[in-house]
Design a protein around this motif. Structure first.
Motif, short mmCIF file in Angstrom:
data_model
loop_
_atom_site.label_atom_id
_atom_site.label_comp_id
_atom_site.label_asym_id
_atom_site.label_seq_id
_atom_site.Cartn_x
_atom_site.Cartn_y
_atom_site.Cartn_z
N ASP A 92 0.86 -1.18 0.00
CA ASP A 92 0.00 0.00 0.00
C ASP A 92 0.90 1.23 0.00
O ASP A 92 1.72 1.40 0.91
N ARG A 93 0.76 2.06 -1.02
CA ARG A 93 1.56 3.28 -1.11
C ARG A 93 1.36 4.14 0.14
O ARG A 93 0.29 4.12 0.76
N ARG A 94 2.35 4.92 0.53
CA ARG A 94 2.21 5.78 1.72
C ARG A 94 0.93 6.61 1.64
O ARG A 94 0.58 7.15 0.58
N GLY A 95 0.20 6.67 2.74
CA GLY A 95 -1.05 7.41 2.79
C GLY A 95 -2.24 6.65 2.24
O GLY A 95 -3.38 7.09 2.38
N HIS A 96 -2.00 5.51 1.60
CA HIS A 96 -3.06 4.70 1.00
C HIS A 96 -3.25 3.41 1.80
O HIS A 96 -2.31 2.92 2.44
N GLY A 97 -4.44 2.85 1.75
CA GLY A 97 -4.69 1.57 2.38
C GLY A 97 -4.31 1.54 3.85
O GLY A 97 -4.71 2.38 4.64
N ARG A 98 -3.44 0.58 4.20
CA ARG A 98 -3.06 0.37 5.60
C ARG A 98 -1.71 0.97 5.95
O ARG A 98 -1.22 0.78 7.06
N SER A 99 -1.08 1.67 5.02
CA SER A 99 0.17 2.36 5.33
C SER A 99 -0.11 3.65 6.10
O SER A 99 -1.24 4.14 6.13
N THR A 100 0.94 4.19 6.72
CA THR A 100 0.77 5.36 7.57
C THR A 100 0.17 6.54 6.81
O THR A 100 0.58 6.84 5.69
N GLN A 101 -0.79 7.21 7.43
CA GLN A 101 -1.46 8.35 6.81
C GLN A 101 -0.66 9.64 7.07
O GLN A 101 -1.12 10.56 7.75
N VAL A 102 0.51 9.68 6.47
CA VAL A 102 1.40 10.83 6.66
C VAL A 102 0.94 12.01 5.79
O VAL A 102 0.27 11.84 4.78
N ALA A 103 1.36 13.21 6.19
CA ALA A 103 1.00 14.42 5.46
C ALA A 103 2.01 14.76 4.38
O ALA A 103 1.73 15.60 3.51
N THR A 104 3.17 14.12 4.40
CA THR A 104 4.26 14.50 3.49
C THR A 104 4.74 13.31 2.66
O THR A 104 4.38 12.15 2.93
N GLY A 105 5.55 13.63 1.66
CA GLY A 105 6.18 12.58 0.85
C GLY A 105 5.33 12.08 -0.30
O GLY A 105 5.62 11.05 -0.88
N HIS A 106 4.28 12.82 -0.63
CA HIS A 106 3.40 12.38 -1.70
C HIS A 106 3.90 12.94 -3.03
O HIS A 106 3.38 13.90 -3.59
N ASP A 107 4.97 12.31 -3.51
CA ASP A 107 5.56 12.66 -4.79
C ASP A 107 6.19 11.39 -5.35
O ASP A 107 6.46 10.44 -4.61
N MET A 108 6.41 11.35 -6.66
CA MET A 108 6.82 10.10 -7.29
C MET A 108 8.20 9.64 -6.86
O MET A 108 8.45 8.43 -6.73
N ASP A 109 9.11 10.55 -6.59
CA ASP A 109 10.44 10.14 -6.14
C ASP A 109 10.37 9.44 -4.78
O ASP A 109 11.06 8.44 -4.55
N THR A 110 9.53 9.95 -3.89
CA THR A 110 9.39 9.32 -2.58
C THR A 110 8.68 7.98 -2.69
O THR A 110 9.06 7.01 -2.02
N TYR A 111 7.65 7.91 -3.53
CA TYR A 111 6.99 6.62 -3.75
C TYR A 111 8.00 5.56 -4.20
O TYR A 111 8.00 4.43 -3.71
N ALA A 112 8.88 5.93 -5.15
CA ALA A 112 9.88 4.99 -5.65
C ALA A 112 10.89 4.63 -4.58
O ALA A 112 11.32 3.48 -4.47
N ALA A 113 11.28 5.62 -3.78
CA ALA A 113 12.24 5.37 -2.70
C ALA A 113 11.64 4.45 -1.64
O ALA A 113 12.34 3.57 -1.10
N ASP A 114 10.37 4.66 -1.31
CA ASP A 114 9.69 3.76 -0.37
C ASP A 114 9.72 2.32 -0.89
O ASP A 114 9.97 1.37 -0.14
#
Length: 273
Positions: A54-76
């Motif tokens: 589950d991508r950050r902020g989606h589904g059961r992953s942490t509902q964080v306010a930051t990091g919603h960009d493609m580079d961070t998604y790839a790094a996660d």
């Protein structure tokens, strides 16, 4: 299933089943790894190890306010790949997840990725601008932002109609599929969903596609009302060095669900080729 904690403390939820060559599934907006149920079961039965996060902020992953960009998604995703020590993996992405796949492969995948599959993907870029005159007008994405921010529960009830092509004459709609889309969407954070609209519409994957030299399969429905085939799949396959395109007349954006038997067969053939 489990979670890993990435560098900024965000916990990324994932499912990891089976043994054999790993297949990693990347979901679309605003869903979760559950959107790959039909593929997880099929490829598990074929002898593969199947992983969906589950991508950050989606589904059961942490509902964080930051990091919603493609580079961070790839790094996660890279953190998850390292934690699970995945090698010779197949990465399969739907919609926004297709963008995540190609960004991950371009930045982090060298030596770890065997092949990639882009399904109804947002690549190379969706939004209309001077360098992409045939793209989707920004006003369309602004409307998605407004409805997500102010009317999310009802908007997510309505969105599956075009997503699955249920608004087409003669379409056989499934209430269970509609309900499951809504369930997945409402599990995620509104902030993550709002920010991700800009990510999937405005991120330019042109250079990522050009840099990838592994085999890439591009699958796209010709009746995709969410990510139009003419500006996405049809263009993306021209940019990769080793690409194959399969387009499907009449298939909708959510074809991994509505047309799972066809999609699964074509992906399996590509993996085994």
């Amino acid at each position: 299933m489990g979670t890993i904690k990435v560098q900024d403390g965000t916990e990324i939820y994932y499912k990891d089943w089976g043994t054999g060559q790993p297949i990693v599934f990347h979901h679309g907006w605003p869903l979760s790894g559950d959107d790959w149920d039909a593929q997880m079961m099929f490829f598990l039965d074929q002898g593969y190890r199947v992983i969906a996060h589950d991508r950050r902020g989606h589904g059961r992953s942490t509902q964080v306010a930051t990091g919603h960009d493609m580079d961070t998604y790839a790094a996660d995703l890279f953190e998850l790949v390292k934690a699970l020590d995945l090698k010779d993996a197949i990465h399969i992405g739907h919609s926004t997840g297709g963008g995540e796949v190609i960004r991950y492969v371009a930045k982090f995948g060298k030596g770890r990725v065997a092949k990639a599959v882009l399904v109804s993907a947002v690549t190379p870029i969706m939004v209309q601008k001077d360098s992409n005159p045939n793209g989707v007008p920004k006003s369309v994405f602004d409307e998605i932002r407004l409805n997500t921010a102010t009317n999310r529960a009802q908007y997510f009830k309505d969105f599956p109609e075009a997503f699955y092509g249920y608004n087409r004459p003669g379409a056989k709609a499934s209430q269970g599929v509609r309900d499951n889309w809504w369930r997945q969407g409402m599990m995620g954070a509104i902030k993550a969903h709002y920010d991700c609209i800009g990510v999937f519409s405005e991120t330019d994957f042109t250079e990522d596609l050009k840099s990838v030299d592994i085999p890439v399969l591009v699958l796209h429905g010709e009746d995709d009302q969410i990510v139009p085939f003419e500006i996405s799949g049809k263009q993306a396959v021209k940019l990769v060095k080793n690409g194959k395109l399969i387009s499907y007349p009449g298939f909708p954006h959510g074809m991994p669900t509505t047309e799972a038997a066809t999609i699964n067969k074509d992906i399996l053939e590509f993996i085994r080729s």
